[in-house]
Design an enzyme around this catalytic site. Structure first.
Site, mmCIF file in Angstrom:
data_model
loop_
_atom_site.group_PDB
_atom_site.id
_atom_site.type_symbol
_atom_site.label_atom_id
_atom_site.label_comp_id
_atom_site.label_asym_id
_atom_site.label_seq_id
_atom_site.Cartn_x
_atom_site.Cartn_y
_atom_site.Cartn_z
ATOM 1 N N ASP A 10 0.886 -1.174 0.000
ATOM 2 C CA ASP A 10 0.000 0.000 0.000
ATOM 3 C C ASP A 10 0.921 1.220 0.000
ATOM 4 O O ASP A 10 2.138 1.099 0.183
ATOM 5 C CB ASP A 10 -0.893 -0.013 1.245
ATOM 6 C CG ASP A 10 -1.790 1.216 1.313
ATOM 7 O OD1 ASP A 10 -2.422 1.550 0.293
ATOM 8 O OD2 ASP A 10 -1.847 1.866 2.374
ATOM 9 N N SER A 11 0.310 2.398 -0.162
ATOM 10 C CA SER A 11 1.117 3.612 -0.119
ATOM 11 C C SER A 11 1.639 3.902 1.288
ATOM 12 O O SER A 11 2.571 4.680 1.444
ATOM 13 C CB SER A 11 0.274 4.796 -0.588
ATOM 14 O OG SER A 11 -0.865 4.915 0.237
ATOM 15 N N CYS A 73 -4.594 -1.539 -1.738
ATOM 16 C CA CYS A 73 -4.679 -0.100 -1.947
ATOM 17 C C CYS A 73 -5.783 0.150 -2.976
ATOM 18 O O CYS A 73 -5.689 -0.332 -4.111
ATOM 19 C CB CYS A 73 -3.328 0.399 -2.467
ATOM 20 S SG CYS A 73 -3.345 2.135 -2.935
ATOM 21 N N GLU A 151 -2.314 8.860 8.384
ATOM 22 C CA GLU A 151 -0.846 8.740 8.392
ATOM 23 C C GLU A 151 -0.229 9.546 9.542
ATOM 24 O O GLU A 151 0.869 9.250 9.991
ATOM 25 C CB GLU A 151 -0.253 9.206 7.058
ATOM 26 C CG GLU A 151 -0.509 8.252 5.893
ATOM 27 C CD GLU A 151 0.283 6.938 5.966
ATOM 28 O OE1 GLU A 151 1.443 6.945 6.425
ATOM 29 O OE2 GLU A 151 -0.276 5.894 5.553
ATOM 30 N N CYS A 185 -10.940 3.017 0.255
ATOM 31 C CA CYS A 185 -9.494 3.214 0.455
ATOM 32 C C CYS A 185 -9.150 2.443 1.715
ATOM 33 O O CYS A 185 -9.873 2.529 2.719
ATOM 34 C CB CYS A 185 -9.218 4.705 0.644
ATOM 35 S SG CYS A 185 -7.573 5.074 1.281
ATOM 36 N N HIS A 187 -7.055 2.870 3.912
ATOM 37 C CA HIS A 187 -6.793 3.679 5.116
ATOM 38 C C HIS A 187 -8.083 3.942 5.907
ATOM 39 O O HIS A 187 -8.043 4.165 7.111
ATOM 40 C CB HIS A 187 -6.219 5.046 4.736
ATOM 41 C CG HIS A 187 -4.747 5.064 4.453
ATOM 42 N ND1 HIS A 187 -4.209 4.526 3.313
ATOM 43 C CD2 HIS A 187 -3.708 5.588 5.152
ATOM 44 C CE1 HIS A 187 -2.893 4.718 3.316
ATOM 45 N NE2 HIS A 187 -2.563 5.360 4.424
HETATM 46 N N1 DGL Z 1 -4.671 3.044 1.062
HETATM 47 C C1 DGL Z 1 -4.650 3.741 -0.212
HETATM 48 C C2 DGL Z 1 -5.956 3.451 -0.928
HETATM 49 O O1 DGL Z 1 -6.545 2.421 -0.600
HETATM 50 C C3 DGL Z 1 -4.262 5.139 0.066
HETATM 51 C C4 DGL Z 1 -4.126 6.003 -1.077
HETATM 52 C C5 DGL Z 1 -3.221 7.174 -0.944
HETATM 53 O O2 DGL Z 1 -2.039 6.981 -0.677
HETATM 54 O O3 DGL Z 1 -3.700 8.278 -1.209
HETATM 55 O O4 DGL Z 1 -6.414 4.114 -1.809
#
Ligand code: DGL
Length: 268
Positions: A10-11, A73, A151, A185, A187
């Site tokens: 993931d990011s 992600c 984050e 998302c 997150h």
């Molecule tokens: N967890 C990522 C998602 O599901 C985060 C995206 C991001 O880094 O903006 O979209």
């Protein structure tokens, strides 16, 4: 091959919502997690940049010798739904299993989708739902401040900043009277208490992290690739591990200090 790890990326911290579930339902698997903390967020970047980052993340995991790669992600899943051919490895994403569950649980056929700006402008969830159920109404809303909140550790539903941000973004979905919301998302499940408080008990939240974990387990079972002798998860990030260790530790309920390794993702 069974004994090789599941690679998840993931990011940043979001994919941990899938990892947490995966540890519960697949306790005998090895997991290698990569969070691209040096380049988060992905959701406001161009398609080209997101694909380039996703390929690098996946190549790192492949280099670690995993048996499959999970893009935990929503943004990568929406922009690059199928990288399996270019990667030459089994690859799964979050959109399909999450939509499947949302379609199963909605009673009124009024579904809200929240995600990053890249996810919402791709209409990935909406398209998939309406392919199967053209009669369902799907209301989409991007929530670009959610990822930076998570984050930075702002997830407490009683925190004024969290409460107000959630209220502001969810207003159109409340007005649309949806009965189901896709947390599109990974997150966002970290904000699910605040989202639940705002939407009320009658709205069902679909957790993309959880659905991804359940789907991964199903895939591995079907392919006869389940491990019965794995020993847990290893974590890698692309920036200093300190912040990740603190928040991941709270979320996973274990001490993560000195358990996260920094790598140079640009090498991959
Ligand atoms: N967890 C990522 C998602 O599901 C985060 C995206 C991001 O880094 O903006 O979209």
């Amino acid at each position: 091959m069974k004994n090789e790890a599941i690679g998840i990326f993931d990011s940043g911290l979001g994919g941990l919502t899938a990892v947490k579930q995966m540890i519960e339902i697949l306790p005998n698997e090895n997991i290698i997690y990569f969070g691209d903390t040096g380049r988060v967020p992905y959701g406001n970047k161009s398609r080209e940049t997101i694909i380039k980052y996703a390929m690098q993340d996946a190549r790192f995991l492949k280099h670690m010798g995993v048996k499959m790669i999970v893009a935990a992600c929503g943004t990568v899943s929406s922009v690059a739904p199928d990288l399996s051919e270019s990667l030459g490895i089994m690859y799964s994403t979050v959109v399909h299993p999450t939509c499947y569950t949302a379609m199963r649980v909605t009673k009124a056929g009024r579904i809200g989708v929240i995600g990053t700006s890249a996810t919402i402008s791709s209409h990935s969830y909406k398209k998939r739902i309406q392919q199967k159920h053209p009669e369902y109404e799907v209301f989409e809303q991007d929530c670009p401040l959610f990822v930076p909140l998570v984050e930075n550790g702002f997830t407490d539903e009683n925190d004024e900043i969290v409460r107000l941000t959630v209220k502001r973004y969810l207003k159109p979905l409340k007005d649309a009277d949806v009965d189901t919301i896709i947390l599109g998302c990974t997150h966002y499940p970290l904000l699910s208490k605040a989202i639940k408080n705002e939407m009320g008990e009658n709205v069902t939240l679909i957790d993309s992290g959880k659905e991804t974990a359940l789907y991964t387990a199903k895939l591995l079972k079907e392919k006869n690739l389940l491990n019965d002798s794995g020993s847990g998860a290893k974590f890698f990030v692309s920036d200093t591990p300190f912040n990740f260790e603190n928040i991941a530790g709270l979320f996973l309920g274990k001490d993560m200090h000195n358990k996260v390794t920094q790598i140079d993702i640009e090498q991959y």
